[in-house]
Design a protein around this motif. Structure first.
Motif, PDB file in Angstrom:
ATOM      1  N   LEU A 243       0.835  -1.208   0.000  1.00  9.53           N
ATOM      2  CA  LEU A 243       0.000   0.000   0.000  1.00  9.53           C
ATOM      3  C   LEU A 243       0.869   1.256   0.000  1.00  9.53           C
ATOM      4  O   LEU A 243       0.556   2.235  -0.682  1.00  9.53           O
ATOM      5  N   ALA A 244       1.959   1.209   0.759  1.00  6.34           N
ATOM      6  CA  ALA A 244       2.883   2.349   0.767  1.00  6.34           C
ATOM      7  C   ALA A 244       3.494   2.557  -0.615  1.00  6.34           C
ATOM      8  O   ALA A 244       3.637   3.696  -1.083  1.00  6.34           O
ATOM      9  N   SER A 245       3.850   1.460  -1.274  1.00  7.02           N
ATOM     10  CA  SER A 245       4.445   1.559  -2.607  1.00  7.02           C
ATOM     11  C   SER A 245       3.462   2.143  -3.615  1.00  7.02           C
ATOM     12  O   SER A 245       3.836   2.925  -4.488  1.00  7.02           O
ATOM     13  N   ILE A 246       2.207   1.765  -3.497  1.00  9.01           N
ATOM     14  CA  ILE A 246       1.177   2.285  -4.400  1.00  9.01           C
ATOM     15  C   ILE A 246       0.949   3.780  -4.161  1.00  9.01           C
ATOM     16  O   ILE A 246       0.747   4.555  -5.098  1.00  9.01           O
ATOM     17  N   THR A 314       3.294   3.623   8.642  1.00 10.01           N
ATOM     18  CA  THR A 314       3.340   3.457   7.191  1.00 10.01           C
ATOM     19  C   THR A 314       3.003   4.767   6.488  1.00 10.01           C
ATOM     20  O   THR A 314       3.680   5.178   5.546  1.00 10.01           O
ATOM     21  N   ALA A 315       1.937   5.414   6.959  1.00 13.24           N
ATOM     22  CA  ALA A 315       1.543   6.696   6.377  1.00 13.24           C
ATOM     23  C   ALA A 315       2.636   7.739   6.564  1.00 13.24           C
ATOM     24  O   ALA A 315       2.954   8.519   5.648  1.00 13.24           O
ATOM     25  N   ALA A 316       3.242   7.757   7.755  1.00 10.23           N
ATOM     26  CA  ALA A 316       4.292   8.736   8.029  1.00 10.23           C
ATOM     27  C   ALA A 316       5.510   8.500   7.138  1.00 10.23           C
ATOM     28  O   ALA A 316       6.147   9.457   6.662  1.00 10.23           O
ATOM     29  N   LEU A 317       5.853   7.248   6.904  1.00 10.70           N
ATOM     30  CA  LEU A 317       6.971   6.930   6.026  1.00 10.70           C
ATOM     31  C   LEU A 317       6.718   7.439   4.609  1.00 10.70           C
ATOM     32  O   LEU A 317       7.585   8.064   3.994  1.00 10.70           O
ATOM     33  N   ALA A 406       4.023  -6.298  -7.545  1.00 10.92           N
ATOM     34  CA  ALA A 406       3.509  -5.025  -7.015  1.00 10.92           C
ATOM     35  C   ALA A 406       4.495  -3.912  -7.341  1.00 10.92           C
ATOM     36  O   ALA A 406       5.688  -4.153  -7.547  1.00 10.92           O
ATOM     37  N   PRO A 407       4.039  -2.665  -7.410  1.00  9.80           N
ATOM     38  CA  PRO A 407       4.957  -1.553  -7.686  1.00  9.80           C
ATOM     39  C   PRO A 407       5.974  -1.374  -6.569  1.00  9.80           C
ATOM     40  O   PRO A 407       5.690  -1.670  -5.412  1.00  9.80           O
ATOM     41  N   GLU A 408       7.163  -0.916  -6.918  1.00 10.04           N
ATOM     42  CA  GLU A 408       8.181  -0.642  -5.916  1.00 10.04           C
ATOM     43  C   GLU A 408       7.929   0.718  -5.274  1.00 10.04           C
ATOM     44  O   GLU A 408       7.317   1.597  -5.870  1.00 10.04           O
ATOM     45  N   MET A 409       8.440   0.874  -4.055  1.00  8.47           N
ATOM     46  CA  MET A 409       8.244   2.127  -3.341  1.00  8.47           C
ATOM     47  C   MET A 409       9.298   3.143  -3.785  1.00  8.47           C
ATOM     48  O   MET A 409      10.203   3.522  -3.040  1.00  8.47           O
ATOM     49  N   ILE A 410       9.152   3.584  -5.022  1.00  5.89           N
ATOM     50  CA  ILE A 410      10.092   4.546  -5.571  1.00  5.89           C
ATOM     51  C   ILE A 410       9.405   5.290  -6.706  1.00  5.89           C
ATOM     52  O   ILE A 410       8.581   4.721  -7.421  1.00  5.89           O
ATOM     53  N   VAL A 411       9.706   6.548  -6.838  1.00  7.55           N
ATOM     54  CA  VAL A 411       9.154   7.361  -7.913  1.00  7.55           C
ATOM     55  C   VAL A 411       9.996   7.136  -9.157  1.00  7.55           C
ATOM     56  O   VAL A 411      11.225   7.112  -9.086  1.00  7.55           O
TER      57      VAL A 411
END
Length: 442
Positions: A243-246, A314-317, A406-411
């Motif tokens: 969810l964080a990655s998304i 998670t939200a804060a990260l 799943a998508p990675e947590m990176i732009v």
């Protein structure tokens, strides 16, 4: 394989000397950053509120501090040369080498974030500082090592310093070594980085620096049911990471609509302050000390409070990384995984506590960091035994099936960031270089 593929004993001995130097300096660098950040943290969260008569853990003070820290970081990204280094939302753990003039700004925004309670660890910025200094130093005193070799030594040294063992560096660097696709034995190429990692680890231990303070019973008696419960807990934590990655790319783009780092980092600070107000002090900071406190005080929290802290962290990260604060994701991921593990333990009290926390860490670190070696290693630290490693290795399989697509947590590289490339020069550490191809000032 010919003997020419193997370095000579003399070559191994000669490279071990700069490796030891880099390792010790890596440990001293991390310890120095920690000391300064802790002193500022004490001032912001204890000295000033105490002198003003502010009640301990007052939510409004959290909001004030985080807003001020956001404004200061935003100001540094705007005005300080190098603009705070790489946007943490756009780079992996290892990023292109920064030029020396950018390093004071990177250190500044890192210290502000660590002291101010931002939910990011020191990983990416501190490795960037260490790498740039090492590339410059070895270019002067040991030019034969080359830029790529210096990069490897610095990365290994800082990984050893941060995670308290050279094994973590060996596991992570195997991927970089494989990516280089060069001849020779793997352990020949890891020889010097492991020395650097070991020296950094010992330096931090001699300085009595500790990443995670744990108080968990050792897991020694695996049962068949543990495979199912560990997998379930790891999947719960991994879902939070997915969810964080998304959420990362759209939130990063949303903050950048404000156009100016002073604005969007300050707004990020306000949001982090509100999250800290809601979640309490344990959901602030990088998460290392807070993880130990959470485990020690677990009986004080209900089942849904534990899940709430995992969600808020998670939200804060995501907010911290998307808003332009500088830092890494592994330390916060460990806290998220620990909270998720304690949530799973609360639902399944017959599950061994150490295994529950370790499984949560496994799922969160794997989903957020996308490195199976690191996830397994960090989880094994919490499990504390070979028995836990066996169960965790099997529990990793269903988690990987979840996160693999799943998508990675990176732009993505095409997304805008706030690093003005006119003020930074880069070297690609994955490209073979000569001794003369050191960092240049432009």
């Amino acid at each position: 394989m010919s003997s020419a593929s193997h370095p000579s004993l003399k070559q191994l001995v000669l490279v071990s000397i700069p490796a030891l130097v880099v390792g010790v300096l890596s440990g001293l660098l991390l310890a120095g950053i920690d000391i300064v950040a802790e002193a500022l943290e004490h001032t912001l969260w204890e000295t000033i509120p105490s002198s003003l008569g502010v009640q301990e853990h007052a939510g409004w003070w959290t909001l004030v501090v985080m807003t001020v820290i956001g404004a200061l970081v935003g100001l540094a990204l705007w005005k300080v040369p190098g603009h705070g280094g790489h946007d943490s939302a756009t780079v992996e753990l290892f990023a292109p080498v920064l030029r020396l003039s950018a390093l004071p700004g990177v250190a500044l925004v890192l210290i502000l974030g660590l002291a101010g309670g931002v939910s990011l660890g020191p990983e990416s910025p501190i490795i960037a500082i260490d790498v740039a200094l090492t590339v410059w130093l070895l270019g002067k005193i040991a030019p034969g090592i080359g830029t790529q070799g210096a990069f490897m030594l610095a990365a290994a040294g800082m990984l050893g310093a941060m995670f308290g063992t050279p094994v973590a560096a060996a596991l992570l660097l195997t991927e970089l070594v494989a990516a280089a696709k060069r001849g020779g034995l793997l352990w020949d190429r890891l020889f010097a980085p492991l020395i650097a990692a070991g020296a950094a680890t010992i330096t931090m231990q001699l300085l009595h620096a500790q990443s995670f303070a744990l108080d968990l019973p050792e897991y020694t008696d695996p049962r068949l049911v543990d495979l199912a419960t560990a997998s379930a807990v790891a999947l719960i934590a991994a879902v939070l990471g997915v969810l964080a990655s998304i959420a990362m790319p759209p939130l990063h783009a949303l903050f950048r609509r404000l156009r100016h780092p002073l604005l969007y980092v300050t707004v990020g600070g306000v949001v982090l302050g509100l999250l800290g107000w809601i979640g309490g002090p344990l959901t602030l900071f990088k998460g290392a000390n807070e993880t130990g406190e959470l485990i020690a005080e677990m009986d004080s929290y209900g089942t849904w409070q534990l899940l709430g802290m995992a969600l808020i962290k998670t939200a804060a990260l995501v907010v911290a990384a998307a808003a332009g604060f500088r830092g890494g994701r592994i330390f916060p991921a460990v806290f998220i995984g620990s909270a998720a593990g304690l949530f799973g333990y609360s639902l399944m009290p017959d599950m061994p506590l150490a295994l529950a926390v370790a499984a949560g860490v496994l799922g969160a670190v794997l989903a957020i960091g996308r490195n199976g070696w690191l996830a397994l290693f960090m989880a094994a630290v919490f499990g504390g035994s070979m028995a836990s490693l066996t169960v965790l290795t099997l529990a990793l399989l269903p988690v990987w099936l979840l996160v693999a697509r799943a998508p990675e947590m990176i732009v993505g590289e095409g997304e805008p960031d706030d690093l003005d490339e006119r003020d930074a020069s880069y070297l690609d550490p994955h490209e073979p270089t000569t001794a003369e191809a050191g960092p240049t000032e432009r």
